[in-house]
Design an enzyme around this catalytic site. Structure first.
Site, PDB file in Angstrom:
ATOM      1  N   HIS A  93     152.987  61.883 -10.570  1.00 41.86           N
ATOM      2  CA  HIS A  93     153.999  61.884 -11.797  1.00 41.86           C
ATOM      3  C   HIS A  93     155.158  60.600 -11.765  1.00 41.86           C
ATOM      4  CE1 HIS A  93     157.094  63.831  -9.519  1.00 41.86           C
ATOM      5  NE2 HIS A  93     156.415  64.610  -9.396  1.00 41.86           N
ATOM      6  N   CYS A 119     155.392  66.732  -5.146  1.00 41.82           N
ATOM      7  CA  CYS A 119     154.221  65.858  -5.958  1.00 41.82           C
ATOM      8  C   CYS A 119     154.120  64.281  -5.099  1.00 41.82           C
ATOM      9  CB  CYS A 119     154.214  65.798  -7.266  1.00 41.82           C
ATOM     10  SG  CYS A 119     154.096  67.345  -8.043  1.00 41.82           S
TER      11      CYS A 119
END
Length: 445
Positions: A147, A155
């Site tokens: 992302h 992430c």
């Protein structure tokens, strides 16, 4: 058969833990529709690619790189873009359990439903963890993303400008008919030198398994066909008719094109020679790696306590090689009544400790002041005695100087020298006198 393997090629990119929600590609935000820059499109044309050709991604943790590869008109892939990963979570090594903050390593698949144009992190896509291998080995986790926003607690995070391009590569490939793309996530570039560096790591056997897939792509420049059996990855293998791959069951009988076998063996022979040379060479020290499920469980517990709002160290704990656990002293956030209560207790304890430290410091300062005053008093006394003694000595010296007689020196007047004849006559007279006296003494005269 080789064409069958080639058709399974898809895009790769690896992720960690985040709270991104999946959504359908039907609901696009404006940033999700941005076209790729003209320069990238020109580079693609120069390499024999079209905008909507198939795509795959590779991620290398240690190097901090995310690469985009696209299919050329001849079916083979070439790299078209490389991005610096802004942030990724955890250490080198696979993801084991929910909350261990590890970014997954392995081979993953992204489909259109995993693309999120309205992400809280600008744009994102779910990498598909856990896959068949992860589930077969009891590994857990969810919502692991690539992302934007350059902010991550689990992430692989990119900048907004980067994720717009990465997202566009996947979007355009889907529009061109690709149904899924592959993400290959590695701890590092699996060169002979790097494999030699990490040969003693507890994750080494897992990485050797991933390297087979890595090598297949290096040889063919086509994303490998990936299956799982006996709880391990297998690459570019075709099951015999009527047989299938069962992730937890025995591997079926398989075949592989002779041309691929020959190319792979030649590649492996070159690699083996380079690996043996690397064993004797000076190489950089390894980077930190996760120490298996034990460390993953320790970090997972930290994550759960943190999620409940408890006061926990700001950084996750780390398991040392001797089995001890290292935690930072700096405490993190307070998000709950329990956390606020713990913070209040910590604050009270800190206040008491500070007061005690101040009390002890005041006592020590008073002792030092008293000692200094005593030293100054003793120094003044010694100086007064010295001055008194000096005055006494000066008085004695003055008295002695006053009573001492004055010494005078008498200088004899010089006698006048007599002539030599006179001196001789005197000498003769003296001898006569002595003789006369002697005769008188003898005869009584």
């Amino acid at each position: 058969m080789f064409a069958k393997l080639a058709r399974t090629g898809v895009l790769a990119a690896s992720i960690a833990v985040a709270g991104c929600n999946d959504s359908s590609m039907k609901d696009f935000a404006p940033e999700a529709n941005k076209p790729l820059p003209d320069k990238i499109l020109a580079d693609m044309r120069a390499k024999g690619m079209v905008r909507t050709s198939s795509v795959m991604a590779r991620i290398f943790k240690e190097e901090g790189k995310l690469e985009i590869w696209k299919a050329k008109t001849n079916g083979r892939y070439d790299m078209v873009a490389s991005y610096d990963i802004c942030k990724w979570s955890g250490k080198l090594g696979p993801k084991y359990t929910e909350g261990d903050r590890q970014a997954p390593e392995g081979f993953y698949t992204v489909r259109p439903s995993q693309m999120n144009p309205r992400s809280n992190y600008h744009l994102s896509f779910n990498i598909g963890f856990p896959n068949a291998y992860d589930r077969a080995n009891g590994r857990t986790g969810q919502n692991l993303m690539v992302h934007g926003a350059c902010s991550s607690s689990g992430c692989y995070s990119m900048t907004d400008a980067q994720i717009e391009q990465i997202y566009a590569f996947g979007r355009d490939a889907f529009q061109g008919g690709q149904t899924e793309f592959q993400i290959q996530a590695f701890p590092f570039r699996m060169t002979a030198a790097n494999m030699a560096r990490y040969r003693n790591d507890p994750n080494y056997e897992f990485w050797k398994m991933l390297k087979v897939g890595y090598d297949n792509f290096e040889v063919t420049k086509v994303p490998p066909k990936v299956d799982v059996c006996e709880k391990r990855y297998v690459f570019n293998q075709v099951a015999a008719d009527g047989q299938t791959f069962n992730p937890t069951g025995p591997c079926p009988a398989t075949t592989q094109p002779d041309s691929l076998k020959s190319a792979y063996n030649a590649y492996q022979s070159t690699y083996d020679a380079a690996f043996n040379s690397a064993l004797k060479a000076s190489v950089p020290p390894p980077k930190p790696t996760i120490a298996g499920i034990k460390e993953a469980s320790i970090v997972s517990d930290w994550s759960k306590r943190r999620a409940r709002g408890e006061r926990v160290p700001i950084d996750p704990p780390s398991l040392n090689t001797d089995g001890s656990v290292t935690e930072t002293a700096r405490m993190g956030r307070i998000d709950s009544p329990a956390g606020r209560k713990m913070a209040a207790l910590d604050a009270e304890k800190a206040a008491k400790q500070k007061a005690e430290e101040q009390r002890l410091a005041a006592i020590e300062a008073a002792k030092q002041a008293k000692a200094q005053a005593l030293a100054e008093k003793q120094a003044a006394k010694a100086q007064a005695l010295a001055e008194k003694e000096a005055a006494k000595n000066a008085k004695i010296a003055a008295k002695a100087a006053k009573e001492a007689p004055v010494a005078t020196a008498t200088i004899a007047a010089p006698t006048e020298a007599q002539p030599a004849e006179t001196q001789a006559a005197s000498a003769d007279e003296s001898r006569v006198t002595k003789l006369k006296n002697k005769l008188l003494g003898m005869f009584g005269g």
